[in-house]
Design an enzyme around this catalytic site. Structure first.
Site, PDB file in Angstrom:
ATOM      1  N   SER A 194       0.870  -1.173   0.000  1.00 12.58           N
ATOM      2  CA  SER A 194       0.000   0.000   0.000  1.00 12.58           C
ATOM      3  C   SER A 194       0.905   1.219   0.000  1.00 12.58           C
ATOM      4  O   SER A 194       2.103   1.111   0.312  1.00 12.58           O
ATOM      5  CB  SER A 194      -0.845  -0.037   1.275  1.00 12.58           C
ATOM      6  OG  SER A 194      -1.424   1.219   1.549  1.00 12.58           O
TER       7      SER A 194
ATOM      8  N   TYR B 124      -1.269  -0.381  10.803  1.00 16.63           N
ATOM      9  CA  TYR B 124      -1.396  -0.789   9.389  1.00 16.63           C
ATOM     10  C   TYR B 124      -0.175  -0.296   8.605  1.00 16.63           C
ATOM     11  O   TYR B 124       0.400  -1.039   7.805  1.00 16.63           O
ATOM     12  CB  TYR B 124      -2.696  -0.201   8.836  1.00 16.63           C
ATOM     13  CG  TYR B 124      -3.006  -0.524   7.389  1.00 16.63           C
ATOM     14  CD1 TYR B 124      -3.437  -1.792   7.009  1.00 16.63           C
ATOM     15  CD2 TYR B 124      -2.897   0.461   6.402  1.00 16.63           C
ATOM     16  CE1 TYR B 124      -3.740  -2.078   5.678  1.00 16.63           C
ATOM     17  CE2 TYR B 124      -3.206   0.181   5.072  1.00 16.63           C
ATOM     18  CZ  TYR B 124      -3.628  -1.097   4.716  1.00 16.63           C
ATOM     19  OH  TYR B 124      -3.935  -1.371   3.402  1.00 16.63           O
TER      20      TYR B 124
END
Ligand SMILES: NC(=O)c1ccc[n+]([C@@H]2O[C@H](COP(=O)([O-])OP(=O)(O)OC[C@H]3O[C@@H](n4cnc5c(N)ncnc54)[C@H](OP(=O)(O)O)[C@@H]3O)[C@@H](O)[C@H]2O)c1
Length: 249
Positions: free
Chosen positions: A139, A153
């Protein structure tokens, strides 16, 4: 591409489900997992009805024994493993770091980082003889400290990029390539459902993107297909942005 075997984690919705359909349509024999069996079985059925070959296996990436079994079932059914798309992931908690419990932090690490390790370990063992291509979904949170309230995250996705590079170097002489995709905001159905609850939020996010729009799964899938293919034979250890320019800034 026919007769190649692709294993996908997190294939019961979003990008992983789209990848399962797309690789099956391209002639791959696809094995995919996720925890929700109703969704998994429905996707498997629809792929088969469309003339493709797919097997859904209920498996949780956080459980190492289930990843071992998943790879074992892939080999039992299709005889080999050529490519893997380690895509299962999600941000499990929103909130500032100082309010996050260590259990919440670890849950995020378990899913987004340990899950990739668990899957890769058995995929690499299965690919030792014939080589293969592993693609990990990272990501923009894997290369930047993006956003607020998603520290765990961010840490996990940075870990995915590191794990990708380390594994790529370890496996470089075994014919196994390992790469990561850097994805920015991607409008899957599930993502849109969440975003739609706040009027104007989608427009706000899109306006902040260099291209003025967020990606769709169709924007990401060609990169996955390329990395899995022989065309990417000299690409390994790369974290490739398919992010509409987000990490260029
Ligand atoms: N959408 C975005 O904006 C965006 C942006 C950057 C990166 N990403 C990354 O892209 C990947 C796919 O995201 P998406 O948007 O397509 O999300 P999604 O629709 O929520 O799909 C996530 C998939 O992961 C699976 N999964 C979650 N926990 C799992 C577990 N413990 N074991 C096995 N499977 C598990 C889910 O299946 P079950 O629930 O059935 O287990 C589902 O199939 C993720 O790694 C995400 O971090 C997404």
């Amino acid at each position: 591409m026919s007769n190649k075997v692709m294993l996908i984690t997190g294939g019961t919705s979003g990008l992983g489900a789209a990848a399962a359909r797309s690789f099956a349509a391209d002639g791959y024999q696809v094995v995919f997992c996720g925890r929700r069996s109703a969704e998994g079985k429905a996707i498997e059925t629809s792929i088969r009805e469309a003339g493709g070959e797919a097997l859904y296996v209920q498996a949780d990436v956080t459980q190492e024994d289930q990843m071992e079994l998943l790879v074992q079932q892939t080999i039992e059914r299709y005889g080999r493993l050529d490519a893997a798309f380690n895509n299962a992931g999600a941000n499990l908690y929103f909130g500032p770091l100082e309010k996050m419990s260590s259990a919440q932090f670890m849950d995020n690490i378990q899913l987004n980082l340990t899950g990739v390790f668990n899957a890769m370990k058995y995929q690499i063992l299965a690919m030792q003889q014939n080589g293969g291509s592993i693609i990990n979904t990272a990501s923009t949170a894997g290369v930047k400290g993006v956003g607020q309230g998603i520290a765990a995250y961010v840490a996990a996705k940075h870990g995915v990029v590191g794990l990708t590079k380390a594994a790529a170097l370890e496996q470089a002489r075994n014919g196994i390539r390992v790469n990561a995709l850097i994805i920015s905001a991607m409008a899957t159905e599930q993502w849109l459902e969440k975003i739609d609850k706040t009027p104007g939020l989608y427009e706000k996010i899109a306006a902040g993107m260099p291209m003025g729009k967020v990606s769709r799964v169709e924007d990401i899938l060609p990169a996955v297909a390329f990395l899995a293919s022989d065309g990417a034979r000299f690409i390994t250890g790369a974290a490739i942005p398919v992010d509409g320019g987000v990490t260029a800034g």
